[in-house]
Design an enzyme around this catalytic site. Structure first.
Site, PDB file in Angstrom:
ATOM      1  CG  ASP A 259      -3.168  -1.603  -2.378  1.00 19.21           C
ATOM      2  OD1 ASP A 259      -3.341  -0.992  -3.336  1.00 19.21           O
ATOM      3  OD2 ASP A 259      -2.770  -3.374  -1.882  1.00 19.21           O
TER       4      ASP A 259
HETATM    5  C1  GLC Z   1      -2.000  -4.536  -4.397  1.00 18.97           C
HETATM    6  C2  GLC Z   1      -2.654  -3.613  -4.598  1.00 18.97           C
HETATM    7  C3  GLC Z   1      -4.449  -4.433  -4.578  1.00 18.97           C
HETATM    8  C4  GLC Z   1      -4.890  -5.878  -4.676  1.00 18.97           C
HETATM    9  C5  GLC Z   1      -4.182  -5.982  -2.876  1.00 18.97           C
HETATM   10  C6  GLC Z   1      -3.490  -7.374  -2.743  1.00 18.97           C
HETATM   11  O1  GLC Z   1      -0.996  -4.244  -3.981  1.00 18.97           O
HETATM   12  O2  GLC Z   1      -2.638  -2.485  -5.274  1.00 18.97           O
HETATM   13  O3  GLC Z   1      -4.787  -4.114  -6.131  1.00 18.97           O
HETATM   14  O4  GLC Z   1      -6.214  -6.112  -4.463  1.00 18.97           O
HETATM   15  O5  GLC Z   1      -2.223  -5.607  -3.169  1.00 18.97           O
HETATM   16  O6  GLC Z   1      -3.099  -8.580  -3.887  1.00 18.97           O
END
Ligand code: GLC
Length: 727
Positions: A259
């Protein structure tokens, strides 16, 4: 001489053809091996971390392309800046907004999952994205979790069945799905560090199954590690979750992506299974050089460790091998289709899923459907009648070609009626990370609403939650189980002037319903995307007979919920650690076992028709491990209109050596029946699926003895019970 030269020529020809043929049909693994041999260590590491907000490096000199990824689970997000979270301001990136995954789960229809994934994958392909960052399958543990709307409910079996076809549909387009967030990211509060402690049984029986299905049945090509910690290690580099379970036990051959900003340690990232580091520092080069991509954990710091011999280069090769395999499946796959975007077919898919996911919770005296030819005046009250819900909510936000609001849908379908509208209440602007109250005067909004309510034949209160901070939104959780922005008070005022009132809830979570006995009808409509208003009107008018079922329980009050029954350490945790004390008793498993009556049960949903399960039987009385239980039942539509019903099969282990829930969903099937029509429905359940996870043996265990099969149309409405014997 001549003969010899001919022979040599022929040998050369054959060998080069053979070589050519071999190159063409050469296995991907051989190709990958050859490529890795040509890469420098720096080039290998560059492939293992971001070069921008949503892309990672290829190897330009060898013609190996960059990897481009995009959110999210409900549609392809607008283009984001190279280095910041801002929108890039493109004008060619509006998309189809598909319904939120709670709606897809509520359809209990895996065929729609496939259609969803295929359409989303076509849009991601058309927007030249190699990885779409979805679906999310984190289990619904608390009604306060800000991101439940992005997931598939409280039951591991439902989530497992609905996630697989979605992945197949996406990946048919040569786009990788990225199932997330692995694992135990069941709340947003303190998500970036909270350390989750739980039993192996809860982990294996409740929280892992949907991810396991995504890997072993969905063959998902990438998976996103969660922000939180589990048993003291961050999910994105967790020896137990990644090296043992994901890559060894499940034999996952894809790429583990973090993440954004979820990497915390270079050596752990190297040794505990992380393949692709994204979002560290989250703002690339803008906020400080510290965040520069070469300073990422798996960039220069890891380069130094390999050069010093602390980390073996083969560790990096294994990561690059997985990334190249994903590339051969996506941006180095010469045969993948070209995708498509914003086609009528995509909007039709969005509408169909919305229609089938809407759940009719209450329908007193057949309040619904509303006859468009007869009704005179409808008062549509509530901010959610007009608020665009594809915006906000965090990373799943979308810029869509159109979003038909509930009000527009109702106005279009009930064009012969007089449609009055008042906002009734106001929530304030949707700003990520903070709450800004509306400047509108609450009293005048309320008085305006009451005035039109008094004049109408029917009141449709369109309320619920929204995508603002502390609502259904990423980054934090709801602070209350009740409807926000004074809706309960407003509704009670409306009910004083017009009893003919029904509630349409636009939300991704359960809410408190103090007015449940005063209103005539309740429709749970989720976040339905581009075709929201059309799908809602389809159901309200009776053009479509609702067939959605709740993918999670609606408790009467928050304290009835399992996670909220063990004090702060259970939810939200003590700021450092959190203990899942309810263990395997999540959702209806808790309500059944603790004999707490939910307001609305998991699997519940009304129809405009009635259905009767006339008989049920199984193919044998006794089963051995490895057998398949064939259940069949007779379903009859005893109502006046065509409709769909979901037969659900729950199982109880009558006598077991460990605590087991009173019932667990082990199969379901949705059937369509014309009025008066009967159908035999056949459902299969592998006997081994009746096992529990034995955390002493560290393996699944099927204990001999009696099992109760309970067939019904909700977890609370069991029509037939059959006892079987497992040897
Ligand atoms: C965010 C989310 C994730 C997302 C990523 C990119 O923090 O937790 O689900 O795909 O970052 O935006």
């Amino acid at each position: 001489m001549k003969k010899l030269s001919i022979v040599i020529f022929l040998i050369t020809l054959i060998s080069s053809n053979e070589l050519f043929a071999q190159t063409n049909n050469e296995s991907v693994d051989n190709k990958i091996e050859k490529i890795i041999k040509q890469l420098t260590l720096k080039e290998k590491l560059d492939m293992c971390h971001a070069q921008s907000k949503f892309s990672s490096k290829g190897v330009a000199r060898l013609g190996i392309p960059e990897l481009w990824m995009s959110d999210g689970p409900h549609g392809v997000r607008t283009e984001i800046d190279w280095d910041t979270w801002s929108h890039a301001g493109w004008t060619n990136d509006s998309c189809t907004a598909f319904p939120a995954l709670t709606c897809l789960a509520a359809s209990f229809n895996p065929d729609l999952s496939y259609k969803y994934g295929k359409a989303l994958g076509e849009e991601a392909r058309y927007r030249k994205k190699d990885i779409i960052l979805g679906p999310g399958v984190n289990i619904y543990r608390t009604p306060l979790n800000g991101r439940n709307f992005e997931y598939m409910g409280e039951d591991p079996y439902l989530a497992s069945k609905m996630v697989v076809p979605y992945i197949h549909g996406v990946q048919e387009n040569g786009v990788a799905a990225c199932v997330k967030h692995y694992v135990l990211n069941n709340q947003e509060h303190w998500r970036d560090h909270i350390n989750v402690e739980l039993s192996d049984r809860a982990l294996y029986e409740i929280y892992l199954p949907a991810f396991k299905a995504a890997v072993q049945e969905g063959h998902v090509w990438s998976l996103m590690g969660a922000y939180n910690q589990v048993r003291g290690q961050y999910c994105c580099h967790n020896e137990f979750l990644v090296n043992k379970i994901l890559k060894k036990d499940w034999e996952f051959d894809g790429v583990l992506v973090t993440d954004w900003g979820a990497t915390h340690d270079t050596k752990q990232a190297a040794l505990y299974g992380l393949d692709l580091e994204m979002g560290t520092g989250t703002d690339g080069l803008t906020s400080s050089l510290k965040n520069a991509y070469d300073n990422y954990f798996m960039a220069n710091p890891l380069l130094k460790m390999v050069e010093s011999g602390e980390i073996n280069e083969s560790v990096i090769d294994e990561k690059v091998e997985r990334i190249l395999r994903l590339m051969f499946r996506t941006n180095m796959n010469k045969t993948r289709p070209f995708g498509s975007m914003n086609s009528q077919q995509h909007f039709d898919v969005a509408r169909e899923i919305a229609q089938e996911g809407i759940v009719l919770l209450k329908n007193k005296n057949k309040f619904f459907p509303i006859d468009p030819e007869k009704v005179q005046t409808i008062a549509v009250i509530g901010e959610n009648a007009t608020k665009m819900m594809s915006l906000g909510g965090g990373s799943s936000e979308l810029k869509t070609i159109h979003e038909i609001s509930p009000l527009e849908g109702i106005q279009k379908r009930f064009k012969n009626a007089t449609i009055l509208h008042a906002m009734g209440y106001a929530s304030g602007p949707s700003v990520y990370g903070k709450v800004i109250d509306s400047k509108l005067n609450a009293d005048s909004l309320k008085n305006e609403a009451i005035k039109i309510a008094a004049k109408a034949d029917i009141v449709l209160f369109v309320g619920g939650l929204n995508k603002n901070h502390h609502q259904d939104c990423e980054g934090d959780d709801r602070k209350s189980f009740s409807l926000p922005f004074g809706q309960d008070d407003l509704l009670s005022e409306i009910l004083k002037v017009n009893k003919n009132t029904a509630v349409v809830l636009v939300s991704g979570n359960a809410v408190k319903m103090p007015w449940v006995n005063q209103v005539k009808g309740i429709v749970q409509t989720w976040y339905l995307g581009s075709e929201s208003g059309n799908a809602l009107a389809d159901v309200l008018s009776g053009d479509v007979n609702p067939s959605g079922k709740l993918p999670f329980s609606f408790p009467v009050k928050l304290e009835d919920n399992a996670a909220h029954s063990f004090g702060e350490i259970s939810y939200p945790g003590d700021g450092t650690k959190q203990e899942y004390k309810e263990d395997i008793l999540v959702g209806y498993r808790w309500f059944d076992t603790k004999k707490i009556k939910p307001l609305y049960a998991f699997g519940f949903g009304l129809s405009y028709s009635e259905f009767d399960m006339t008989k049920a039987s199984v193919n044998k009385k006794e089963y051995k491990s490895g057998d398949v239980i064939s259940v069949s039942c007779e379903m009859k539509n005893t109502g006046k209109v065509k409709g769909k019903e979901v037969i659900q099969v729950y199982v109880n282990d009558v006598k077991s050596s460990v605590l087991r829930p009173l019932k667990e969903l082990k199969a379901f099937k949705k059937v369509s029946l014309n009025s008066g029509e009967s159908k035999t429905v056949n459902i299969e359940i592998p006997v081994n699926k009746l096992a529990f996870y034995d955390d002493v043996k560290k393996d699944w265990k099927l204990e001999p003895g009696q099992f109760k099969l309970m067939l019904g149309t909700s977890s609370k409405n069991i029509s037939k019970t059959i006892i079987i014997e497992v040897e």
